[in-house]
Design an enzyme around this catalytic site. Sequence first.
Site, PDB file in Angstrom:
ATOM      1  N   HIS A  37       0.816  -1.211   0.000  1.00 52.68           N
ATOM      2  CA  HIS A  37       0.000   0.000   0.000  1.00 52.68           C
ATOM      3  C   HIS A  37       0.846   1.256   0.000  1.00 52.68           C
ATOM      4  O   HIS A  37       1.968   1.271   0.528  1.00 52.68           O
ATOM      5  CB  HIS A  37      -0.903   0.022   1.240  1.00 52.68           C
ATOM      6  CG  HIS A  37      -2.201  -0.691   1.045  1.00 52.68           C
ATOM      7  ND1 HIS A  37      -3.388  -0.229   1.550  1.00 52.68           N
ATOM      8  CD2 HIS A  37      -2.497  -1.836   0.390  1.00 52.68           C
ATOM      9  CE1 HIS A  37      -4.365  -1.050   1.216  1.00 52.68           C
ATOM     10  NE2 HIS A  37      -3.842  -2.038   0.518  1.00 52.68           N
ATOM     11  N   GLU A 106      -6.094  -0.833  -6.216  1.00 53.21           N
ATOM     12  CA  GLU A 106      -7.096  -0.005  -5.540  1.00 53.21           C
ATOM     13  C   GLU A 106      -6.755   1.458  -5.757  1.00 53.21           C
ATOM     14  O   GLU A 106      -5.581   1.849  -5.749  1.00 53.21           O
ATOM     15  CB  GLU A 106      -7.109  -0.314  -4.027  1.00 53.21           C
ATOM     16  CG  GLU A 106      -7.577  -1.704  -3.687  1.00 53.21           C
ATOM     17  CD  GLU A 106      -6.660  -2.369  -2.665  1.00 53.21           C
ATOM     18  OE1 GLU A 106      -5.633  -1.764  -2.300  1.00 53.21           O
ATOM     19  OE2 GLU A 106      -6.972  -3.504  -2.265  1.00 53.21           O
TER      20      GLU A 106
END
Length: 320
Positions: A37, A106
């Site tokens: 991330h 994402e």
Amino acid sequence: MRIGYTLMTEQSGPRELVRHAVAAEDVGFDFEVSSDHYSPWLTEQGHAPNAWVLLGAVAQATSRVELMTFVTCPTMRYHPAVVAQQAATLQLLADGRFTLGLGSGENLNEHVIGEGWPSIAVRQDMLEEAAHIIRELLTGELVTWEGDYFRVDSARLWDVPDAGVEIGIAVSGEHGVERFAPLADHLVQVQPDGDLVREWSGVHPGSSRAYGQVPVCWDPDEEAAIERAHEQFRWFGGGWSVNADLPTPAGFTAASQFVRPEDVASAIACGPDLDKLAESARPFLDAGFTDLAIVQVGEHNQDRFLAEAAGPLVERLRKL
């Protein structure tokens, strides 16, 4: 089933994560996966170190556990040629213990490069093309590629592991299996979807693994566990379509503002009862998953979880 431990980069700093990785190996976990991330889901989580640097350190600090990205998006923040080089290098550092987990990404992580967020159809097309490029480069041959989304100009990986790098791809439906199973060795899926596992196994009979993941929040005080799970993981109930499209932690805060502690407690096993925590993995067992990574929610008592609860929890999971 093999039991894994999740290096949750959103909730711990890099030095802490390496320490957790060593402790998880010591208590008997079979493998370790790392999220990849650029931002945490929620501000309260507060971390997002680079997964590849982290896994390079973990590869040197551990000796037995298998390692995996869970998962890397090879289409925007990273060009697929760069992902291929990172994967080959990490496999050499890990002495063959690494599996490359890929997914379509994402918005939370990919929007940071300022290129916008494509539709799901485009993201899937990009992932398919990227997987082809990565596979070709991992052969160690000279690759030139001119595709719809990527170009590769006379690229070669000069340090390639003899046994290659196995690839897992995150898939969410039947059409995904048809599309990505020929490009991947293993299935990645965070929902206990037995039909999906069976579809995948039909393409890879007896030779593929199905990786799942389940969060738990162990604490001697059940109320404290529920409070921590709500603070750190209330985004979890939004589902994949929501989680893939929101761009910032502020967006996840807004989307989860009406999620109550009791809602989180109904979805995530919380408290000191290790039998209850282990039982929350049963849907993945019943669905035929071969590998399951456990997420212990929160950094606050991660060391205590690994010292006191993780070993007995792994034993209970094996008994299931």
